[in-house]
Write a protein that holds these residues in place. Structure first.
Motif, PDB file in Angstrom:
ATOM      1  N   ARG A 272      -3.156  82.429 -18.854  1.00  0.00           N
ATOM      2  CA  ARG A 272      -3.511  82.159 -20.250  1.00  0.00           C
ATOM      3  C   ARG A 272      -5.020  82.356 -20.468  1.00  0.00           C
ATOM      4  O   ARG A 272      -5.440  82.955 -21.465  1.00  0.00           O
ATOM      5  CB  ARG A 272      -3.114  80.729 -20.583  1.00  0.00           C
ATOM      6  CG  ARG A 272      -3.155  80.450 -22.061  1.00  0.00           C
ATOM      7  CD  ARG A 272      -2.883  78.998 -22.303  1.00  0.00           C
ATOM      8  NE  ARG A 272      -2.441  78.781 -23.671  1.00  0.00           N
ATOM      9  CZ  ARG A 272      -2.443  77.596 -24.247  1.00  0.00           C
ATOM     10  NH1 ARG A 272      -2.811  76.533 -23.589  1.00  0.00           N
ATOM     11  NH2 ARG A 272      -2.051  77.469 -25.487  1.00  0.00           N
ATOM     12  N   ARG A 368      -0.004  82.733 -25.416  1.00  0.00           N
ATOM     13  CA  ARG A 368       1.074  81.856 -25.885  1.00  0.00           C
ATOM     14  C   ARG A 368       1.654  81.030 -24.744  1.00  0.00           C
ATOM     15  O   ARG A 368       2.473  80.160 -24.969  1.00  0.00           O
ATOM     16  CB  ARG A 368       2.195  82.689 -26.514  1.00  0.00           C
ATOM     17  CG  ARG A 368       1.794  83.299 -27.839  1.00  0.00           C
ATOM     18  CD  ARG A 368       3.005  83.731 -28.643  1.00  0.00           C
ATOM     19  NE  ARG A 368       2.570  84.249 -29.919  1.00  0.00           N
ATOM     20  CZ  ARG A 368       2.330  85.537 -30.143  1.00  0.00           C
ATOM     21  NH1 ARG A 368       2.488  86.411 -29.179  1.00  0.00           N
ATOM     22  NH2 ARG A 368       1.931  85.945 -31.322  1.00  0.00           N
ATOM     23  N   VAL A 370       2.153  78.226 -22.044  1.00  0.00           N
ATOM     24  CA  VAL A 370       1.752  76.807 -22.034  1.00  0.00           C
ATOM     25  C   VAL A 370       1.284  76.458 -20.640  1.00  0.00           C
ATOM     26  O   VAL A 370       1.885  76.826 -19.664  1.00  0.00           O
ATOM     27  CB  VAL A 370       2.931  75.925 -22.458  1.00  0.00           C
ATOM     28  CG1 VAL A 370       2.534  74.453 -22.434  1.00  0.00           C
ATOM     29  CG2 VAL A 370       3.392  76.328 -23.836  1.00  0.00           C
TER      30      VAL A 370
ATOM     31  N   GLN B  96      -4.593  77.879 -32.805  1.00  0.00           N
ATOM     32  CA  GLN B  96      -4.073  76.528 -33.082  1.00  0.00           C
ATOM     33  C   GLN B  96      -4.440  75.561 -31.944  1.00  0.00           C
ATOM     34  O   GLN B  96      -4.859  74.451 -32.181  1.00  0.00           O
ATOM     35  CB  GLN B  96      -2.543  76.599 -33.234  1.00  0.00           C
ATOM     36  CG  GLN B  96      -1.905  75.239 -33.480  1.00  0.00           C
ATOM     37  CD  GLN B  96      -0.403  75.353 -33.678  1.00  0.00           C
ATOM     38  OE1 GLN B  96       0.146  76.443 -33.733  1.00  0.00           O
ATOM     39  NE2 GLN B  96       0.249  74.223 -33.797  1.00  0.00           N
ATOM     40  N   SER B  97      -4.256  76.036 -30.706  1.00  0.00           N
ATOM     41  CA  SER B  97      -4.529  75.130 -29.575  1.00  0.00           C
ATOM     42  C   SER B  97      -5.918  75.390 -28.982  1.00  0.00           C
ATOM     43  O   SER B  97      -6.140  75.185 -27.790  1.00  0.00           O
ATOM     44  CB  SER B  97      -3.439  75.273 -28.524  1.00  0.00           C
ATOM     45  OG  SER B  97      -3.208  76.637 -28.242  1.00  0.00           O
ATOM     46  N   LEU B  99      -7.762  77.015 -27.328  1.00  0.00           N
ATOM     47  CA  LEU B  99      -7.913  77.987 -26.232  1.00  0.00           C
ATOM     48  C   LEU B  99      -9.360  78.113 -25.751  1.00  0.00           C
ATOM     49  O   LEU B  99      -9.884  79.221 -25.592  1.00  0.00           O
ATOM     50  CB  LEU B  99      -7.364  79.366 -26.639  1.00  0.00           C
ATOM     51  CG  LEU B  99      -5.872  79.431 -26.967  1.00  0.00           C
ATOM     52  CD1 LEU B  99      -5.427  80.894 -27.122  1.00  0.00           C
ATOM     53  CD2 LEU B  99      -5.014  78.749 -25.913  1.00  0.00           C
ATOM     54  N   GLY B 150     -10.028  66.756 -30.571  1.00  0.00           N
ATOM     55  CA  GLY B 150      -9.399  67.975 -31.080  1.00  0.00           C
ATOM     56  C   GLY B 150     -10.249  68.665 -32.123  1.00  0.00           C
ATOM     57  O   GLY B 150     -10.445  69.887 -32.078  1.00  0.00           O
ATOM     58  N   ARG B 153     -13.204  70.297 -30.513  1.00  0.00           N
ATOM     59  CA  ARG B 153     -12.826  71.526 -29.781  1.00  0.00           C
ATOM     60  C   ARG B 153     -12.659  72.691 -30.762  1.00  0.00           C
ATOM     61  O   ARG B 153     -13.071  73.810 -30.477  1.00  0.00           O
ATOM     62  CB  ARG B 153     -11.505  71.313 -29.031  1.00  0.00           C
ATOM     63  CG  ARG B 153     -11.654  70.410 -27.837  1.00  0.00           C
ATOM     64  CD  ARG B 153     -10.350  70.290 -27.094  1.00  0.00           C
ATOM     65  NE  ARG B 153     -10.321  69.014 -26.395  1.00  0.00           N
ATOM     66  CZ  ARG B 153      -9.348  68.615 -25.599  1.00  0.00           C
ATOM     67  NH1 ARG B 153      -8.308  69.386 -25.410  1.00  0.00           N
ATOM     68  NH2 ARG B 153      -9.395  67.449 -25.000  1.00  0.00           N
ATOM     69  N   GLN B 154     -12.045  72.393 -31.914  1.00  0.00           N
ATOM     70  CA  GLN B 154     -11.844  73.474 -32.858  1.00  0.00           C
ATOM     71  C   GLN B 154     -13.176  73.946 -33.437  1.00  0.00           C
ATOM     72  O   GLN B 154     -13.360  75.133 -33.722  1.00  0.00           O
ATOM     73  CB  GLN B 154     -10.873  73.037 -33.969  1.00  0.00           C
ATOM     74  CG  GLN B 154     -10.267  74.171 -34.770  1.00  0.00           C
ATOM     75  CD  GLN B 154      -9.480  75.195 -33.922  1.00  0.00           C
ATOM     76  OE1 GLN B 154     -10.029  75.804 -33.006  1.00  0.00           O
ATOM     77  NE2 GLN B 154      -8.211  75.362 -34.246  1.00  0.00           N
ATOM     78  N   ASN B 177      -3.016  71.425 -34.700  1.00  0.00           N
ATOM     79  CA  ASN B 177      -3.064  70.364 -33.686  1.00  0.00           C
ATOM     80  C   ASN B 177      -4.019  69.236 -34.087  1.00  0.00           C
ATOM     81  O   ASN B 177      -4.488  68.502 -33.220  1.00  0.00           O
ATOM     82  CB  ASN B 177      -3.519  70.941 -32.336  1.00  0.00           C
ATOM     83  CG  ASN B 177      -2.381  71.619 -31.599  1.00  0.00           C
ATOM     84  OD1 ASN B 177      -1.245  71.586 -32.070  1.00  0.00           O
ATOM     85  ND2 ASN B 177      -2.671  72.223 -30.472  1.00  0.00           N
TER      86      ASN B 177
END
Lengths: 370, 238
Positions: A272, A368, A370, B96-97, B99, B150, B153-154, B177
């Motif tokens: 990832r 994508r 996890v 969204q997460s 990364l 969160g 992080r964003q 999130n």
């Protein structure tokens, strides 16, 4: 932040795994250092011995290992007649168990030959003549046997007096027992037999290769080696070196697969993240370099560990009774460079496939995960 | 800088783009046509499976269509020899997460995309610190992602998306999130970034409230654009 800093951060993420991998390949590199250090040391130790004796050529019977088969001493008279030869010295060398030392070189030297010239007496004296029932010990041999002038020493079933301790200028000389040739021929029941003839050439004579060819033509079944090449040309040493290389290569191959496994686990876990780097626009070649750099850094660290481990192993080996007086391991810049070079090569070889795998990652799918 | 001919063309043109998966068994996009102009703030809205994320992947040059063409300033993306370089120079991603890379600090995460830029190291450091300052993270430059909330992080991810001064920001469910309060702050931040930097913002969301923050709302269903409207009065969700 540089690529190297990023690499170090990646490697420090799983410290135990990184440390175990370094240990694994480090042991392989350590084996290379120790085994090649021994092989090179064996060659250098005997080459040094010929240097201090100022021997140019060594005549022996064809075939055989480190200690050659005996042949009649009459050959030395024939060699002495050959143009270009200035001195010859016959030698009967045996490896015997002497008292508490399991293997010791006993060197029966032609009396009044140049083979006694390099011995510098540090205590006591040299024999008075060829028939005096005495021996001279090399400094290391004296230490190993715990003998001093005046002590008795038993060779096979005969007892001799130690009359002197001598520094021969080379580890092989210092680890040996020197005795006059006829006495050793008597002990070993090899009357008029020798297994080496050391030859000195006239400085103005033809080159050693030509003289050696002439000697070989005059004495059938003999083999003549240039002193520097005696060990490297020996079948026994060739086998010893081949075995050492073989063991080293196996150790390195095991290490390579270990590192490859680690790198694969590492990149699979980070699919990832590699996807993120690709999504952020990193060139695939940069990803390739990053993974290769991780692998090479891992192996470079293993190379350092291996060198330290190999040197430590050699130091321990030199304390072993069967090593003392025969081999002085060679820890040279060439050996250490070779070890580090091999470590880096292992790093590239083991990192290349995982790195190529990374360059084929689809960033869209990878991010994508996890 | 775009050439004069490039400058005349729209920033992005999506021309009859189709995208299939599983050897045609799944049809994610069924001939999408869209034009996005420089400086627009666009929301692509739709439910799960509508094809909005697939479209974002294609716009982000992370994937390629089975047929049709996407053009950036008139040049087809398929003609770029290295889409990685295209992404590095022209696109900024917000996921969204988040990364973020877990082993790197906030500052280092923002530095990551700059590897592809020819800027000297001090310049990169300065830019990264400035960007984090601009998103309200100047006090957490050396914090690891795991030590950040969160919302924080964003914010770091937004700073990272701006690292190489991209012309397009692509945000995939950027508040998905986050709690309501953090979501509102992030949307305000995105709006503010868009206002100040004039980049083109393309935002994918399933949330109508988030979509309403945009100037233009494109609604997708079953792999097709079903509605494309200008929002007369973009709203804040706070």
């Amino acid at each position: 932040m540089t690529l190297l800093q990023l690499t170090l951060k990646n490697l420090s993420r799983r410290r135990v795994r990184t440390a175990l991998t370094i240990m694994g390949i480090g042991l392989g590199i350590g084996a290379v250092v120790a085994l090649l250090g021994l092989a090179w040391g064996l060659e250098a130790s005997w080459t040094d011995a010929y240097k201090v004796r100022k021997t140019d050529l060594v005549v022996r019977r064809s075939g055989g290992g480190l200690i050659a088969q005996p042949f009649p001493d009459t050959a030395s008279e024939q060699v002495a007649q050959i143009p270009g030869v200035s001195h010859v010295a016959s030698l009967l060398t045996e490896v015997l168990s002497i008292e508490s030392v399991p293997m010791m070189v006993v060197s029966g030297r032609q009396w009044q030959s140049f083979l006694w010239e390099n011995l510098k007496i540090v205590s006591g004296r040299l024999p008075k003549d060829a028939t005096e029932k005495v021996v001279v010990l090399g400094t290391l041999a004296a230490e190993m046997l715990e003998k001093k002038p005046g002590d008795k020493i038993t060779i096979e079933i005969d007892e001799f007096e130690v009359v002197g301790i001598a520094d021969g200028g080379a580890v092989v000389e210092n680890g040996a027992i020197m005795i006059s040739l006829p006495l050793l021929q008597g002990i070993m029941q090899k009357d008029k037999m020798v297994n080496f003839i050391n030859v000195r050439l006239d400085p103005k004579s033809r080159d050693p290769h030509t003289v050696s060819q002439v000697i070989q033509q005059h004495i059938p079944g003999c083999r003549v080696d240039i002193a520097d090449e005696v060990l490297s040309q020996s079948d026994g040493v060739k086998t010893f070196k081949a075995m050492n290389w073989g063991t080293s290569i196996i150790a390195l191959l095991v290490g390579t697969f270990g590192v490859m496994n680690t790198m694969f686990m590492s990149v699979f876990e980070r699919t990832r993240e590699i996807g993120i780097l690709l999504a952020l626009g990193w060139k695939r070649s940069r990803i390739l370099r990053m993974i290769l750099l991780e692998s090479v850094t891992l192996c470079f660290a293993a190379g350092i560990v291996g060198i330290v481990a190999g040197i430590a192993l050699l130091k321990i080996l030199t304390l072993m009774p069967w090593m003392q007086g025969r081999i002085e391991p060679q820890i040279t810049v060439e050996l250490l460079s070779l070890a580090l070079g091999l470590a880096i090569a292992v790093g590239v070889a083991s990192g290349l496939y995982p790195a190529l795998h990374c360059t084929r990652i689809n960033p869209s799918l990878a991010i994508r995960q996890v | 800088m775009p050439s004069p001919s490039e400058a005349k063309a729209p920033l992005l043109e999506i021309d009859n783009v189709r995208r299939e998966f599983d050897e045609g068994q799944v049809l994610a996009l069924r001939g999408v046509n869209l034009t996005i102009q420089e400086g627009e703030y666009v929301a692509i809205m739709g439910s799960s499976g509508s094809g909005k994320s697939t479209l974002l992947s294609l716009l982000g040059a992370l994937d390629t269509p089975n047929s049709g063409e996407i053009r950036y300033r008139g040049q087809s993306l398929s003609s770029y020899p290295d889409l990685g370089q295209f992404r590095a120079k022209h696109l900024g991603f917000i996921f969204q997460s988040f990364l973020l890379l877990p082993t790197l600090t906030a500052l280092e995460n923002v530095l990551v995309p700059m590897f592809e830029m020819p800027w000297p190291r001090p310049e990169r450091q300065r830019r990264a610190a400035e960007l984090l300052e601009a998103v309200g993270m100047g006090h957490r430059l050396n914090h690891m992602p795991e030590k950040l909330s969160g919302g924080e992080r964003q914010r770091v991810a937004i700073a990272r998306s701006l690292a190489n001064e991209p012309s397009i920001l692509l945000a995939d469910e950027p508040t998905g999130n986050l709690d309501t309060q953090n979501a509102a702050q992030i949307m305000d931040l995105l709006r503010s970034v868009h206002h100040q930097r004039k980049n083109t913002m393309i935002l994918v969301t399933h949330d109508p409230a988030i979509a309403k923050t945009a100037d233009r709302i494109i609604t997708m269903r079953d792999g097709q654009v079903v509605e494309d409207t200008q929002s007369p009065t973009p709203t804040s969700i706070s």
